[in-house]
Design a protein around this motif. Structure first.
Motif: not given
Length: 301
Positions: A176-179, A186, A214, A217-218, A221, A225
């Motif tokens: 979930d890339f909204s956070t 995850e 973090s 995860k980024t 992202a 995408n």
């Protein structure tokens, strides 16, 4: 006269195939390394002006000084050019961007244009390169791209090997890339993606998930995408090319495994490596053997 079926090498290099008796490549007769005619020199210089949009003064220098060195170099380079043109160059682009080589960056982009990449595809090639090239590399791009426009829809679209196609879902791990926070669930999904896709978890993934979640995860992202228009196979081939070219051993194994998992042929993967050895040289092949020799040994075409 019976029509001769072209080999894959001939299809992408103007008929060049020493095994079939054609030694002429980019205007040079590579079967005669100690000889150079004026016509060969003219054709060689003209080739770069056409394909890359600029003369290659450094290579042209050998024409007057010692053409044998140039011819033996071109034979070495030319035997790696079997894969489709649009496949090559992604790793070179990142390398040139990071080095601040404006002319090289421009001619790679010009070559992409000749190969039929659309503007959207070309921008994704730059986005892949940006991962390693960073702000310094983007300064190079900003200068190199002046007055160089890519068409939205090329008259002749770029060619890619059979089976290559965009597949954004292949990148997706379920994060979930909204956070920016990586939850335990995850983390499990991320590990599962690697195990499911390449059969192992790269060391940096475990390290970052444990100590700087973090950041992994980024990074994901960006990775998940990015390629909406290019085939998914452009990611591992560009990354493999860059890591061999810049002699970064740690990036080799993961991208060889991704090439294999995503349908890049063994031959094409080896040709990407071979082309990258123009800069990485034979020492770079030691890294490939150490990091991924076992993969190639067990890889049937």
């Amino acid at each position: 006269m019976a029509q001769i079926e072209l080999t894959e090498l001939q299809k992408v290099s103007g008929g060049f195939d020493p095994r079939s008796g054609n030694w002429v490549h980019r205007g040079l007769d590579l079967s005669k390394p100690t000889e150079l005619t004026p016509a060969e020199a003219e054709a060689f210089i003209g080739h770069y002006g056409t394909q890359f949009g600029t003369k290659m003064g450094g290579l042209d220098w050998w024409i007057d000084q010692n053409p044998e060195v140039l011819k033996r170099y071109r034979l070495y380079c030319s035997l790696t050019l079997r894969v489709e043109p649009a496949v090559m160059g992604g790793g070179t682009l990142a390398f040139y961007m990071l080095m601040g080589y404006v002319k090289g960056t421009r001619y790679v982009m010009h070559s992409f244009l000749n190969d039929g990449l659309s503007k959207a595809q070309a921008l994704e090639m730059i986005a892949i390169a940006f991962v390693h090239a960073g702000p310094r590399g983007m300064e190079t791009i900003a200068e190199a791209m002046q007055d160089l426009d890519f068409p939205e829809t090329p008259a002749t679209p770029a060619r890619f090997p059979a089976g290559w196609a965009p597949d954004l879902d292949a990148f997706r791990s379920g994060l979930d890339f909204s956070t920016v926070d990586l939850t335990p669930d995850e983390k499990s999904k991320l590990y599962d993606w690697y195990l499911r896709t390449i059969g192992e978890i790269p060391p940096y993934v475990r390290f970052m998930a444990q100590h700087r979640p973090s950041l992994i995860k980024t990074h994901r992202a960006r990775f998940e995408n990015m390629l909406y228009h290019l085939p998914k196979q452009c990611w591992p081939t560009a990354m493999l090319y860059y890591h061999v070219m810049s002699r970064v051993a740690e990036g080799i194994r993961e991208n060889v495994l991704l090439c294999k998992a995503w349908g890049v042929s063994k031959s094409d993967t080896l040709d990407v490596i071979g082309n990258a050895l123009v800069y990485g040289q034979m020492e770079g092949a030691t890294m490939v053997q150490n990091e991924a020799g076992d993969i190639f040994d067990g890889w049937a075409e």
